[in-house]
Scaffold this active site. Sequence first.
Site, mmCIF file in Angstrom:
data_model
loop_
_atom_site.group_PDB
_atom_site.id
_atom_site.type_symbol
_atom_site.label_atom_id
_atom_site.label_comp_id
_atom_site.label_asym_id
_atom_site.label_seq_id
_atom_site.Cartn_x
_atom_site.Cartn_y
_atom_site.Cartn_z
ATOM 1 C CG ASP A 36 67.325 -14.622 42.622
ATOM 2 O OD1 ASP A 36 66.904 -15.764 42.377
ATOM 3 O OD2 ASP A 36 68.345 -14.141 42.098
ATOM 4 C CG ASN A 37 62.804 -17.358 40.387
ATOM 5 O OD1 ASN A 37 64.024 -17.372 40.282
ATOM 6 N ND2 ASN A 37 62.006 -17.759 39.416
ATOM 7 C CB THR A 40 69.920 -20.432 38.019
ATOM 8 O OG1 THR A 40 69.792 -19.013 37.841
ATOM 9 C CG2 THR A 40 69.093 -21.131 36.956
ATOM 10 C CB VAL A 62 61.561 -10.857 37.492
ATOM 11 C CG1 VAL A 62 61.780 -11.685 36.236
ATOM 12 C CG2 VAL A 62 61.760 -9.367 37.206
ATOM 13 C CG LEU A 66 59.640 -5.853 40.001
ATOM 14 C CD1 LEU A 66 59.235 -6.938 39.036
ATOM 15 C CD2 LEU A 66 60.812 -5.059 39.418
ATOM 16 C CG LEU A 76 71.997 -8.640 36.227
ATOM 17 C CD1 LEU A 76 71.673 -7.176 36.439
ATOM 18 C CD2 LEU A 76 73.218 -9.007 37.061
ATOM 19 C CB SER A 78 67.505 -14.194 32.527
ATOM 20 O OG SER A 78 67.628 -15.140 31.468
ATOM 21 C CG ASN A 102 56.297 -7.495 35.427
ATOM 22 O OD1 ASN A 102 55.273 -6.919 35.037
ATOM 23 N ND2 ASN A 102 56.346 -8.800 35.641
ATOM 24 C CE1 TYR A 148 70.506 -15.868 28.725
ATOM 25 C CE2 TYR A 148 72.111 -16.007 26.950
ATOM 26 C CZ TYR A 148 71.754 -15.557 28.207
ATOM 27 O OH TYR A 148 72.632 -14.799 28.952
HETATM 28 P P1 NAD Z 1 72.751 -16.874 37.217
HETATM 29 O O1 NAD Z 1 71.909 -17.989 36.718
HETATM 30 O O2 NAD Z 1 73.821 -17.171 38.196
HETATM 31 O O3 NAD Z 1 71.853 -15.723 37.829
HETATM 32 C C1 NAD Z 1 70.536 -15.458 37.395
HETATM 33 C C2 NAD Z 1 69.691 -15.143 38.621
HETATM 34 O O4 NAD Z 1 68.363 -14.810 38.188
HETATM 35 C C3 NAD Z 1 69.567 -16.326 39.587
HETATM 36 O O5 NAD Z 1 69.766 -15.900 40.911
HETATM 37 C C4 NAD Z 1 68.137 -16.814 39.367
HETATM 38 O O6 NAD Z 1 67.610 -17.455 40.506
HETATM 39 C C5 NAD Z 1 67.439 -15.513 39.020
HETATM 40 N N1 NAD Z 1 66.210 -15.697 38.257
HETATM 41 C C6 NAD Z 1 66.039 -16.431 37.121
HETATM 42 N N2 NAD Z 1 64.763 -16.336 36.701
HETATM 43 C C7 NAD Z 1 64.120 -15.533 37.585
HETATM 44 C C8 NAD Z 1 62.777 -15.071 37.682
HETATM 45 N N3 NAD Z 1 61.836 -15.402 36.796
HETATM 46 N N4 NAD Z 1 62.451 -14.256 38.719
HETATM 47 C C9 NAD Z 1 63.391 -13.901 39.644
HETATM 48 N N5 NAD Z 1 64.668 -14.317 39.599
HETATM 49 C C10 NAD Z 1 65.025 -15.130 38.576
HETATM 50 O O7 NAD Z 1 73.363 -16.180 35.895
HETATM 51 P P2 NAD Z 1 74.464 -15.036 35.729
HETATM 52 O O8 NAD Z 1 75.591 -15.602 34.975
HETATM 53 O O9 NAD Z 1 74.705 -14.364 37.026
HETATM 54 O O10 NAD Z 1 73.687 -14.041 34.750
HETATM 55 C C11 NAD Z 1 73.033 -12.880 35.239
HETATM 56 C C12 NAD Z 1 72.494 -12.075 34.061
HETATM 57 O O11 NAD Z 1 73.573 -11.696 33.194
HETATM 58 C C13 NAD Z 1 71.493 -12.839 33.206
HETATM 59 O O12 NAD Z 1 70.469 -11.956 32.788
HETATM 60 C C14 NAD Z 1 72.307 -13.276 32.020
HETATM 61 O O13 NAD Z 1 71.514 -13.441 30.875
HETATM 62 C C15 NAD Z 1 73.292 -12.133 31.874
HETATM 63 N N6 NAD Z 1 74.522 -12.602 31.203
HETATM 64 C C16 NAD Z 1 75.460 -13.348 31.861
HETATM 65 C C17 NAD Z 1 76.597 -13.787 31.185
HETATM 66 C C18 NAD Z 1 77.671 -14.577 31.856
HETATM 67 O O14 NAD Z 1 78.661 -14.944 31.178
HETATM 68 N N7 NAD Z 1 77.620 -14.882 33.143
HETATM 69 C C19 NAD Z 1 76.761 -13.475 29.831
HETATM 70 C C20 NAD Z 1 75.768 -12.740 29.190
HETATM 71 C C21 NAD Z 1 74.664 -12.286 29.884
#
Ligand code: NAD
Length: 315
Positions: A36-37, A40, A62, A66, A76, A78, A102, A148
């Site tokens: 993780d970076n 968020t 990411v 890797l 995950l 993003s 990656n 997105y």
């Molecule tokens: P979140 O923002 O809480 O978690 C995303 C994590 O990814 C964070 O810890 C962030 O620091 C990390 N991150 C972002 N860019 C990065 C990068 N370039 N390199 C390394 N780490 C990085 O969001 P979430 O709700 O936990 O979502 C997680 C995944 O599930 C995402 O891919 C999201 O698109 C997908 N998703 C979530 C939902 C939802 O309702 N929560 C719905 C559809 C899809």
Amino acid sequence: MAKKVKRAVVTGGAGFIGSHLCDALLADGLEVTCLDNFATGRAANIESARANPRFSLIEADVTDPLDVEADMIFHLASPASPLDYYAMPVETLLANSLGTMNCLDAAAKLGVRMLMASTSEVYGDPEVSPQDEDYYGHVNPIGPRSCYDEGKRFGEALCKACERKYETEVVIVRIFNTYGSRMRKDDGRVIPNFVRQALDGEPLTIYGDGNQTRSFCHVSDMVTGLKGAMTTSDVAGEVINLGNPNEMRVIDLAARIREKTQTDSGVVFEPLPQDDPLQRKPDITKAMKLLGWAPRVGLDDGLDDVVAWFTEGRG
Ligand code: NAD
Ligand code: UDP
């Protein structure tokens, strides 16, 4: 001979869903590497995981190649909240394009399965409801949400291209609106917004007229579905919706949260953001059939979890 403990890599493992997934995999006895970076995500989300000797953290982006050991890779990483990806549009596109490449490269090199966390947003503002996996979607490729939506659609296309060209083992999971503890107070998504506003005595901000619908899945159900998609042997190459089909209007969600928190807060109506989907409901027939999965946590219990999370001041 002692059986080798399997290792899972979770990119985005310090985020909302990712950190719950890390905890669940640790509870199953796996070794877990979170990459993780912290764009968020938060260190607090993985505080308990870090106390476990089977957990390790790689603080990295990411979008850089890797270098990991793994028996399975969950991708995950993003930004996921509209507020977050409006603020980080380029980063979002890159996490889902370069970042996905990656992860696919690492999976191919190691000969392991890669699970792509895609989204219901690939369906855009859908013209059919409920949405099943065969629906191609209705997406604005250049609007504010496109970083997105199109990032995820590109990520999905890349998974299928690597599967066809290099026989990389991939599973694509389309996640529908998921909520629960560990969401940030300033996350901006509707459930954390409404619960925080209700607890702070502020009016609940309804965008548009509140007649748009969503279907909300508790994070514990989502994590069970993600693990199932990774470990079920014959689902390689599949695209699977995961979500709770319990569709409701945003205005009714506001009423439920006001009632639950017994707040004096009213509601205010604000403009609907551009391209905000008017309806969303997953068809989960495929997940039920292939994974034997269905959500179990109802909205009442799930909201209790979020209310407790914010009441404890942990949001
Ligand atoms: P979140 O923002 O809480 O978690 C995303 C994590 O990814 C964070 O810890 C962030 O620091 C990390 N991150 C972002 N860019 C990065 C990068 N370039 N390199 C390394 N780490 C990085 O969001 P979430 O709700 O936990 O979502 C997680 C995944 O599930 C995402 O891919 C999201 O698109 C997908 N998703 C979530 C939902 C939802 O309702 N929560 C719905 C559809 C899809
Ligand atoms: N929404 C709202 N008030 C808020 C936050 C969101 O009315 O304070 C609406 C938003 O416009 C959308 C729905 O709730 O129609 C779900 O929004 P969220 O950001 O949670 O998820 P997504 O739009 O990605 O499904």
